[in-house]
Design an enzyme around this catalytic site. Structure first.
Site, PDB file in Angstrom:
ATOM      1  N   LYS A  80       0.843  -1.199   0.000  1.00 15.42           N
ATOM      2  CA  LYS A  80       0.000   0.000   0.000  1.00 15.42           C
ATOM      3  C   LYS A  80       0.875   1.245   0.000  1.00 15.42           C
ATOM      4  O   LYS A  80       1.881   1.301   0.711  1.00 15.42           O
ATOM      5  CB  LYS A  80      -0.917  -0.023   1.226  1.00 15.42           C
ATOM      6  CG  LYS A  80      -1.948   1.094   1.279  1.00 15.42           C
ATOM      7  CD  LYS A  80      -2.847   0.938   2.502  1.00 15.42           C
ATOM      8  CE  LYS A  80      -3.893   2.030   2.597  1.00 15.42           C
ATOM      9  NZ  LYS A  80      -4.756   1.879   3.796  1.00 15.42           N
ATOM     10  N   SER A 155      -9.662   2.136   2.982  1.00 16.50           N
ATOM     11  CA  SER A 155      -8.871   2.916   2.042  1.00 16.50           C
ATOM     12  C   SER A 155      -7.880   2.078   1.238  1.00 16.50           C
ATOM     13  O   SER A 155      -7.280   2.538   0.278  1.00 16.50           O
ATOM     14  CB  SER A 155      -8.084   3.983   2.805  1.00 16.50           C
ATOM     15  OG  SER A 155      -7.158   3.361   3.698  1.00 16.50           O
ATOM     16  N   SER A 179      -9.593  -0.369   7.227  1.00 10.15           N
ATOM     17  CA  SER A 179      -9.105  -0.275   5.849  1.00 10.15           C
ATOM     18  C   SER A 179      -8.327  -1.475   5.339  1.00 10.15           C
ATOM     19  O   SER A 179      -7.889  -1.482   4.192  1.00 10.15           O
ATOM     20  CB  SER A 179      -8.249   0.988   5.693  1.00 10.15           C
ATOM     21  OG  SER A 179      -9.045   2.134   5.864  1.00 10.15           O
TER      22      SER A 179
END
Length: 491
Positions: A80, A155, A179
């Protein structure tokens, strides 16, 4: 699609260690897969082709030299874009850091490299991890491989979508309010949030410092446990890091895979079984509860009365910490700088930079947080929210005196269409309704696929006491042993 991209991390590592395939061959297969499908998924913001192949060659050289390889050596991983990667762009999904190449690795990235995993690149995310759908990325939304007209969760939607699209067998996410778990649920993958402090935040670009928790994402529970074992553990560079070893999550996952939960007491959170969730989600959850009971678990209903206040408490605490953390993006020290033509004051340059660099959701949360922390309102808002956080922690403590772990749906609904909730922030925030309490408490949670609703994945969440991460892996692996893994329609 190459058969190599369909394998689990465990299977890939075994083939590489046994010399049946090379790390380079595995890496090329996944890079080819990214090239073939990512224009439709947009899971990646940056693909580090040269770096990935160089790392893969190093693994092959070590194997050829007779070195003992780690359990994930040669396995590709996507990271990420919230974690710093030396020499590789780290944008946090924001224009304010566009093109920034950090001079250092986050601790988790460093541990991935030392373990011999192969970093494919950086995945898309809601800007500064603020969002529940990965529609708030400054670089465009990620799409769900199950239906590319729907969201992949947020997210960390890029990390989850990369798994579901078979672009990577492993990925790293971060979980502030759900997330990791929420994207796992809506993409039919596994997402685990470790105990807060069980994984290092050094090199994690901060959103909410008392909540942010990096963790593993995978397509199977065992793969997630192996990745957790690699990235977890004490880090002296992180003042919130717990100076204790990682619980044996791998052994727990293997034990759970036998399908025996005899002696395990599971609590169904009564506040999460009423109104608020789609009927199809609740039907899949109830069927999974019956499955867990058949595997030997004792199921009891547990009330956590303050969980209903978790959402408003979170949306005071997290924006307040965000307001403080994002003050460093001022157009002076690093990142974007707008309006510096020699005729403007520092304050004007700072204002223009933030106006151009931050997106609407980030601005919204900064303003909420700044207001909550302002003189005359601190006690009424932020102070009260922290008191609620204490009450939620007490609910967890009381529950874990009765049960070994708690279970609930991961999300109230399946993946919704792109654009369906962007005009109503509150409806967007409801995506994390069931995951936020765990973050406020600081304990571990995992989402594992438990069924389908209208042809889309549903996740079951397992929540455990702090530093009892192994419990959630055992329960999740047991359910997986019956339900199996999920495969989306072909892209």
């Amino acid at each position: 699609m190459s058969d190599l991209t369909r394998l689990t991390a465990v299977e890939i590592a075994g083939l590489v260690a046994g010399g049946e395939t090379s790390a380079v061959e595995v890496t090329r297969a996944h890079l080819d897969r990214i090239a073939a499908v990512d224009d439709r998924v947009h899971a990646f913001l940056h693909v580090d082709t040269e770096g990935a192949l160089a790392a893969a060659r190093a693994v092959d050289e070590r194997r050829a030299a007779g070195e003992e390889l780690g359990p994930l050596a040669g396995v590709p991983v996507a990271v990420k874009d919230v974690l710093t990667t030396k020499g590789v762009p780290t944008t946090v999904g924001s224009k304010i850091l566009e093109g920034w190449r950090p001079p250092y690795d986050a601790t988790i990235v460093q541990r991935l490299r030392e373990a011999g995993t192969v970093m494919l690149g950086k995945t898309n995310m809601d800007e500064f991890a603020m969002g529940s759908s990965t529609e708030y990325s400054a670089y465009g939304p990620t799409r769900n491989p199950w239906d590319t007209d729907r969201i992949p969760g947020g997210s960390g939607g890029g990390s989850a979508a990369a798994l579901a699209a078979y672009e990577a067998p492993l990925s790293i996410g971060s979980d502030t309010g759900g997330s990791i778990r929420q994207p796992g649920a809506v993409t039919g993958t596994v997402g685990a949030k470790p105990t807060y402090g069980g994984t290092s935040r050094y090199g994690l670009v901060a959103f909410s410092s008392s909540l942010d928790t990096p963790g593993p994402c995978a397509r199977t529970v065992l793969d997630a446990a192996l990745l957790h074992q690699v990235i977890g553990g004490h880090d002296p560079r992180d003042s919130t890091s717990i100076p204790a070893p990682v619980p044996d999550v791998v052994a727990a996952a293997k034990l759970g895979a036998t399908g025996d939960l005899t002696g395990v007491r599971l609590g169904v959170v009564s506040e999460f079984t009423g109104e608020g969730a789609e009927p199809g989600v609740m039907a899949a959850f109830r069927e999974s509860v019956d499955t867990l009971a058949k595997l030997g678990a004792e199921i009891v209903e547990v009330s956590c009365p303050h969980f209903k206040y978790a959402l408003p408490a979170y949306y005071l605490i997290a924006p307040s910490e965000c307001s403080s953390n994002l003050a460093r993006f001022d157009g002076v020290r690093f990142g974007l700088r707008v309006g510096d033509d020699g005729n403007r004051s520092l304050e004007e340059v700072m204002s223009l930079t933030r106006e151009a660099g931050f997106g609407p959701e980030v601005k919204r949360r900064i303003m909420i947080g700044t207001y909550a922390l302002s003189s005359g309102y601190y006690d009424a808002y932020y102070g009260q929210a922290q008191k609620v956080r204490t009450l939620i922690t007490r609910d967890f403590t009381a529950a874990f005196e009765r049960v070994d772990a708690l279970i609930s749906p991961t999300t109230p609904f399946v993946a919704f269409p792109l654009g369906a909730r962007t005009s109503d922030p509150y409806q967007m925030y409801l995506a994390d309704l069931f995951t936020i309490p765990t973050n406020l408490y600081g304990g571990p949670g995992i989402s594992v696929p438990c069924g389908l609703s209208d042809g889309l994945p549903v996740g079951l969440q397992v929540m455990a006491p702090t530093m009892a991460d192994d419990r959630m892996y055992r329960v999740a692996a047991a359910l997986e042993s019956v339900v199996g893994t999920f495969t989306p329609p072909a892209l």
